[in-house]
Design an enzyme around this catalytic site. Structure first.
Site, PDB file in Angstrom:
ATOM      1  N   GLU A 178      10.089  -6.332  -7.810  1.00 56.77           N
ATOM      2  CA  GLU A 178      10.936  -7.306  -8.609  1.00 56.77           C
ATOM      3  C   GLU A 178      11.051  -8.592  -7.864  1.00 56.77           C
ATOM      4  O   GLU A 178      11.114  -9.709  -8.647  1.00 56.77           O
ATOM      5  CB  GLU A 178      12.652  -6.926  -8.182  1.00 56.77           C
ATOM      6  CG  GLU A 178      12.685  -5.255  -8.815  1.00 56.77           C
ATOM      7  CD  GLU A 178      12.718  -4.200  -7.727  1.00 56.77           C
ATOM      8  OE1 GLU A 178      11.611  -4.384  -7.305  1.00 56.77           O
ATOM      9  OE2 GLU A 178      13.393  -3.288  -7.882  1.00 56.77           O
ATOM     10  N   CYS A 234       8.827  -6.195  -2.372  1.00 58.25           N
ATOM     11  CA  CYS A 234       9.078  -5.300  -3.568  1.00 58.25           C
ATOM     12  C   CYS A 234       8.457  -5.851  -5.039  1.00 58.25           C
ATOM     13  O   CYS A 234       8.317  -7.040  -4.981  1.00 58.25           O
ATOM     14  CB  CYS A 234      10.605  -5.004  -3.896  1.00 58.25           C
ATOM     15  SG  CYS A 234      11.355  -4.316  -2.438  1.00 58.25           S
ATOM     16  N   ASN A 264       4.880  -3.800  -6.086  1.00 58.42           N
ATOM     17  CA  ASN A 264       5.107  -3.809  -4.839  1.00 58.42           C
ATOM     18  C   ASN A 264       3.846  -3.947  -4.212  1.00 58.42           C
ATOM     19  O   ASN A 264       2.847  -3.524  -4.547  1.00 58.42           O
ATOM     20  CB  ASN A 264       5.985  -2.645  -4.430  1.00 58.42           C
ATOM     21  CG  ASN A 264       5.530  -1.499  -5.040  1.00 58.42           C
ATOM     22  OD1 ASN A 264       4.681  -1.086  -6.057  1.00 58.42           O
ATOM     23  ND2 ASN A 264       5.808  -0.425  -4.087  1.00 58.42           N
ATOM     24  N   ILE A 265       3.845  -4.869  -2.777  1.00 60.83           N
ATOM     25  CA  ILE A 265       2.856  -5.088  -2.262  1.00 60.83           C
ATOM     26  C   ILE A 265       2.953  -4.611  -0.628  1.00 60.83           C
ATOM     27  O   ILE A 265       4.029  -5.486   0.088  1.00 60.83           O
ATOM     28  CB  ILE A 265       2.209  -6.353  -2.158  1.00 60.83           C
ATOM     29  CG1 ILE A 265       2.012  -6.867  -3.776  1.00 60.83           C
ATOM     30  CG2 ILE A 265       0.945  -6.485  -1.319  1.00 60.83           C
ATOM     31  CD1 ILE A 265       1.762  -8.254  -3.890  1.00 60.83           C
ATOM     32  N   GLU A 266       2.488  -3.503  -0.207  1.00 59.50           N
ATOM     33  CA  GLU A 266       2.809  -3.122   1.305  1.00 59.50           C
ATOM     34  C   GLU A 266       2.090  -3.518   2.227  1.00 59.50           C
ATOM     35  O   GLU A 266       0.881  -4.495   2.003  1.00 59.50           O
ATOM     36  CB  GLU A 266       2.831  -1.568   1.118  1.00 59.50           C
ATOM     37  CG  GLU A 266       3.882  -0.974   0.176  1.00 59.50           C
ATOM     38  CD  GLU A 266       3.969   0.426   0.127  1.00 59.50           C
ATOM     39  OE1 GLU A 266       3.068   1.252   0.818  1.00 59.50           O
ATOM     40  OE2 GLU A 266       5.029   1.097  -0.286  1.00 59.50           O
ATOM     41  N   CYS A 320      16.385  -2.903  -4.349  1.00 60.29           N
ATOM     42  CA  CYS A 320      17.275  -2.850  -3.205  1.00 60.29           C
ATOM     43  C   CYS A 320      17.987  -4.168  -2.771  1.00 60.29           C
ATOM     44  O   CYS A 320      17.858  -4.822  -3.606  1.00 60.29           O
ATOM     45  CB  CYS A 320      15.942  -3.024  -1.885  1.00 60.29           C
ATOM     46  SG  CYS A 320      15.311  -4.545  -1.705  1.00 60.29           S
ATOM     47  N   CYS A 359      16.267  -7.516  -3.091  1.00 60.18           N
ATOM     48  CA  CYS A 359      15.967  -7.827  -4.531  1.00 60.18           C
ATOM     49  C   CYS A 359      17.088  -8.178  -5.180  1.00 60.18           C
ATOM     50  O   CYS A 359      17.073  -9.168  -6.149  1.00 60.18           O
ATOM     51  CB  CYS A 359      15.209  -6.860  -4.980  1.00 60.18           C
ATOM     52  SG  CYS A 359      13.579  -6.624  -4.568  1.00 60.18           S
TER      53      CYS A 359
HETATM   54  N1  THU Z   1      10.357  -0.880  -3.986  1.00 55.29           N
HETATM   55  C1  THU Z   1      10.104  -1.752  -5.102  1.00 55.29           C
HETATM   56  O1  THU Z   1       9.327  -2.553  -4.956  1.00 55.29           O
HETATM   57  N2  THU Z   1      11.140  -1.733  -5.820  1.00 55.29           N
HETATM   58  C2  THU Z   1      12.518  -1.044  -5.755  1.00 55.29           C
HETATM   59  O2  THU Z   1      13.277  -1.168  -6.496  1.00 55.29           O
HETATM   60  C3  THU Z   1      12.624  -0.165  -4.577  1.00 55.29           C
HETATM   61  C4  THU Z   1      11.518  -0.050  -3.691  1.00 55.29           C
HETATM   62  C5  THU Z   1       9.020  -0.493  -3.318  1.00 55.29           C
HETATM   63  C6  THU Z   1       9.016  -0.937  -1.662  1.00 55.29           C
HETATM   64  C7  THU Z   1       8.165  -0.072  -1.127  1.00 55.29           C
HETATM   65  O3  THU Z   1       6.620  -0.600  -1.350  1.00 55.29           O
HETATM   66  C8  THU Z   1       8.185   1.095  -1.789  1.00 55.29           C
HETATM   67  O4  THU Z   1       8.808   0.883  -3.013  1.00 55.29           O
HETATM   68  C9  THU Z   1       9.005   2.310  -1.138  1.00 55.29           C
HETATM   69  O5  THU Z   1       9.940   1.745  -0.744  1.00 55.29           O
END
Ligand code: THU
Length: 137
Positions: A59, A57, A46-48, A90, A93
């Site tokens: 995935e 996310c 995941n990259i915020e 989510c 994804c």
């Molecule tokens: N996130 C994912 O990368 N995959 C998931 O299956 C659920 C949520 C990430 C998004 C965000 O960076 C962090 O988790 C919190 O929601």
């Protein structure tokens, strides 16, 4: 490779992917890995962003990494988190999985820090899916 070996490999690769997670806002690091139909493993994390909604996310980044490298089908996917709880994919994804999975029976492995792995399928986590139209390659 047996189903179990594939599961264990992808879970291990997903943990490797997690090492590159950029998640300073949620502090919920996620790693993912897919097995491409080309036999290659593609990782994601995941990259915020400070503009929270721009987050992508793990995935989706794993699947897009596969597509960037010229492969448009995955035969299994694993996702893990070191955060509290499971990295249940989510809705966005799940939709992207529906686009690029081999079929709705494609395995999805959801792992957590406790070492437990939930085994499901793309169809199992996405009932009544909206999928690409007949004839779309
Ligand atoms: N996130 C994912 O990368 N995959 C998931 O299956 C659920 C949520 C990430 C998004 C965000 O960076 C962090 O988790 C919190 O929601």
């Amino acid at each position: 490779m047996s189903k179990e070996e594939l599961r264990d490999l992808l879970i291990k690769e997903a943990w490797e992917g997690l090492k590159n997670s950029y998640s300073p806002y949620s502090k919920f690091p996620v790693g993912a890995a897919v097995m491409g139909a080309d036999g290659q493993v593609y990782r994601g994390c995941n990259i915020e962003n400070v503009s929270y909604g721009l987050t992508v996310c793990g995935e989706r980044n794993a699947i897009f990494n596969m597509v960037v490298h010229g492969c448009k089908t995955f035969t299994a996917l694993a996702v893990v988190t070191s955060g509290k709880g499971d990295a249940a994919p989510c809705g966005a994804c799940r939709q992207v999985m529906g686009e690029f999975c081999e079929n709705l029976d494609t395995p999805v492995y959801i792992g957590g820090g406790d070492g437990e792995v939930l085994e499901t399928t793309v169809g199992g986590i996405m009932p009544y899916p909206f999928l690409k139209f007949e004839g779309v390659e």
